[in-house]
Design a protein around this motif. Sequence first.
Motif, mmCIF file in Angstrom:
data_model
loop_
_atom_site.group_PDB
_atom_site.id
_atom_site.type_symbol
_atom_site.label_atom_id
_atom_site.label_comp_id
_atom_site.label_asym_id
_atom_site.label_seq_id
_atom_site.Cartn_x
_atom_site.Cartn_y
_atom_site.Cartn_z
ATOM 1 N N ILE A 39 -23.115 35.213 27.077
ATOM 2 C CA ILE A 39 -23.675 34.810 25.488
ATOM 3 C C ILE A 39 -24.009 33.612 25.487
ATOM 4 N N GLU A 40 -22.695 33.055 25.481
ATOM 5 C CA GLU A 40 -22.316 31.427 25.411
ATOM 6 C C GLU A 40 -23.136 30.777 27.031
ATOM 7 N N GLU A 41 -23.020 30.741 27.757
ATOM 8 C CA GLU A 41 -24.225 30.467 29.043
ATOM 9 C C GLU A 41 -25.159 30.777 29.217
ATOM 10 N N LEU A 42 -25.274 32.068 28.240
ATOM 11 C CA LEU A 42 -27.412 32.614 28.357
ATOM 12 C C LEU A 42 -27.857 31.350 26.780
ATOM 13 N N THR A 43 -27.139 31.651 26.409
ATOM 14 C CA THR A 43 -27.783 30.366 25.081
ATOM 15 C C THR A 43 -27.659 28.969 25.324
ATOM 16 N N GLU A 44 -26.807 28.585 26.534
ATOM 17 C CA GLU A 44 -27.180 27.157 26.746
ATOM 18 C C GLU A 44 -28.091 27.206 27.613
ATOM 19 N N ARG A 45 -28.449 28.066 29.230
ATOM 20 C CA ARG A 45 -29.203 27.629 29.540
ATOM 21 C C ARG A 45 -30.525 27.872 28.905
ATOM 22 N N ALA A 46 -30.469 28.840 27.715
ATOM 23 C CA ALA A 46 -32.326 29.311 27.448
ATOM 24 C C ALA A 46 -32.356 28.005 26.100
ATOM 25 N N ASP A 47 -31.626 26.953 25.980
ATOM 26 C CA ASP A 47 -31.485 25.917 25.492
ATOM 27 C C ASP A 47 -31.838 26.472 23.251
ATOM 28 N N ILE A 48 -31.018 27.378 23.448
ATOM 29 C CA ILE A 48 -31.181 27.790 21.817
ATOM 30 C C ILE A 48 -29.564 27.967 21.516
ATOM 31 N N GLY A 49 -29.458 28.709 20.307
ATOM 32 C CA GLY A 49 -28.045 28.747 19.409
ATOM 33 C C GLY A 49 -28.188 30.346 19.636
ATOM 34 N N ARG A 50 -26.197 29.901 19.127
ATOM 35 C CA ARG A 50 -26.231 31.989 19.601
ATOM 36 C C ARG A 50 -26.534 32.365 18.672
ATOM 37 N N THR A 51 -26.793 31.640 16.764
ATOM 38 C CA THR A 51 -27.298 33.157 15.768
ATOM 39 C C THR A 51 -28.820 33.250 16.480
ATOM 40 N N THR A 52 -29.608 31.845 17.069
ATOM 41 C CA THR A 52 -30.873 32.920 17.169
ATOM 42 C C THR A 52 -30.802 33.493 18.298
ATOM 43 N N PHE A 53 -30.001 33.909 19.394
ATOM 44 C CA PHE A 53 -29.500 34.736 20.747
ATOM 45 C C PHE A 53 -29.647 36.495 19.485
ATOM 46 N N TYR A 54 -28.735 36.237 18.205
ATOM 47 C CA TYR A 54 -28.243 37.623 17.267
ATOM 48 C C TYR A 54 -29.374 37.969 17.136
ATOM 49 N N LEU A 55 -30.333 36.856 16.410
ATOM 50 C CA LEU A 55 -31.292 37.815 15.534
ATOM 51 C C LEU A 55 -32.259 38.606 16.135
ATOM 52 N N HIS A 56 -32.345 38.536 17.765
ATOM 53 C CA HIS A 56 -33.344 39.159 18.986
ATOM 54 C C HIS A 56 -32.566 39.843 19.288
ATOM 55 N N TYR A 57 -30.871 40.125 19.603
ATOM 56 C CA TYR A 57 -30.243 40.818 20.755
ATOM 57 C C TYR A 57 -29.145 41.518 19.692
ATOM 58 N N GLY A 58 -28.597 42.411 20.125
ATOM 59 C CA GLY A 58 -27.734 42.684 19.863
ATOM 60 C C GLY A 58 -26.666 42.766 20.591
ATOM 61 N N ALA A 59 -26.614 42.084 22.064
ATOM 62 C CA ALA A 59 -25.683 42.468 23.193
ATOM 63 C C ALA A 59 -26.890 41.616 24.333
ATOM 64 N N LYS A 60 -25.788 40.897 25.321
ATOM 65 C CA LYS A 60 -26.466 40.856 26.653
ATOM 66 C C LYS A 60 -27.549 41.715 26.993
ATOM 67 N N GLN A 61 -26.595 43.230 27.616
ATOM 68 C CA GLN A 61 -27.788 44.318 28.042
ATOM 69 C C GLN A 61 -28.622 44.880 26.725
ATOM 70 N N ASP A 62 -28.570 44.435 26.028
ATOM 71 C CA ASP A 62 -29.832 44.711 25.251
ATOM 72 C C ASP A 62 -31.223 43.997 26.280
ATOM 73 N N LEU A 63 -30.711 42.874 25.733
ATOM 74 C CA LEU A 63 -31.656 41.715 27.204
ATOM 75 C C LEU A 63 -31.700 42.153 28.402
ATOM 76 N N LEU A 64 -30.920 42.609 29.278
ATOM 77 C CA LEU A 64 -31.349 43.342 30.140
ATOM 78 C C LEU A 64 -31.927 44.100 30.082
ATOM 79 N N LEU A 65 -31.963 45.302 29.401
ATOM 80 C CA LEU A 65 -33.022 46.653 29.280
ATOM 81 C C LEU A 65 -34.186 46.461 28.928
ATOM 82 N N GLU A 66 -34.226 45.254 28.229
ATOM 83 C CA GLU A 66 -35.638 44.457 27.536
ATOM 84 C C GLU A 66 -37.095 44.510 29.211
#
Length: 214
Positions: A39-66
């Motif tokens: 998750i840390e690598e994802l948020t760094e690459r996307a240039d967003i905060g971890r908190t923002t990630f968890y506002l949209h997805y519960g886990a990285k698999q949710d992003l993959l399946l979306e």
Amino acid sequence: MKPVQEREKVDRRVRRTRRALREAMQNLMAEKGYDQVTIEELTERADIGRTTFYLHYGAKQDLLLEQFDELLDQLVGQITDIPLSSWSQQGQVLPAEDHPGRPISMIFEHAAANEELYRIVLQGEGVDQASERLQTMMTNAVNAYLHRKLDDESEKMTLDFPVDFFGNYFAGALLGVIKWWLEAEQPYTPEELEEIFFQMFLPGASQALGMELE
């Protein structure tokens, strides 16, 4: 309730964030494989905060399946308007304007074009119950397609058993073939694989649907 302009601004921000995360996921998977992505690598690459990630997805698999949901929706959209008879036109070469694609070849081509996503989901690499979810998605797509054709008087199709049964059976067979094909590093082209699948599955399916093979 928020004003319309403010809601639209929020919606655009959400779309941008999710698009950035999808692109980050695709790039990182290509570089190191899904299991190694954090998750840390994802948020760094996307240039967003971890908190923002968890506002949209519960886990990285949710992003993959979306991502996979969207890809499957695109595929379903492409084949929905193809006449049911096209599924049984084995070996025929038709004008492009009359025949936008052989549906089963289109499915295999879709799997080849999105090989990494299919492989991850079908093999269950760190994605809990992803394979079951994929079969459910594919089954629902087949069921929706059949219901539409059953309601279309121009389509000559009858069905003497539940649509859900056929959808689940078809999806299971198709995904099993795709999984084997990808694991074997695509020993056949999508067109060759379609011919094999046609010979094994479609004669019985066509009879069950009250269709005549052409």
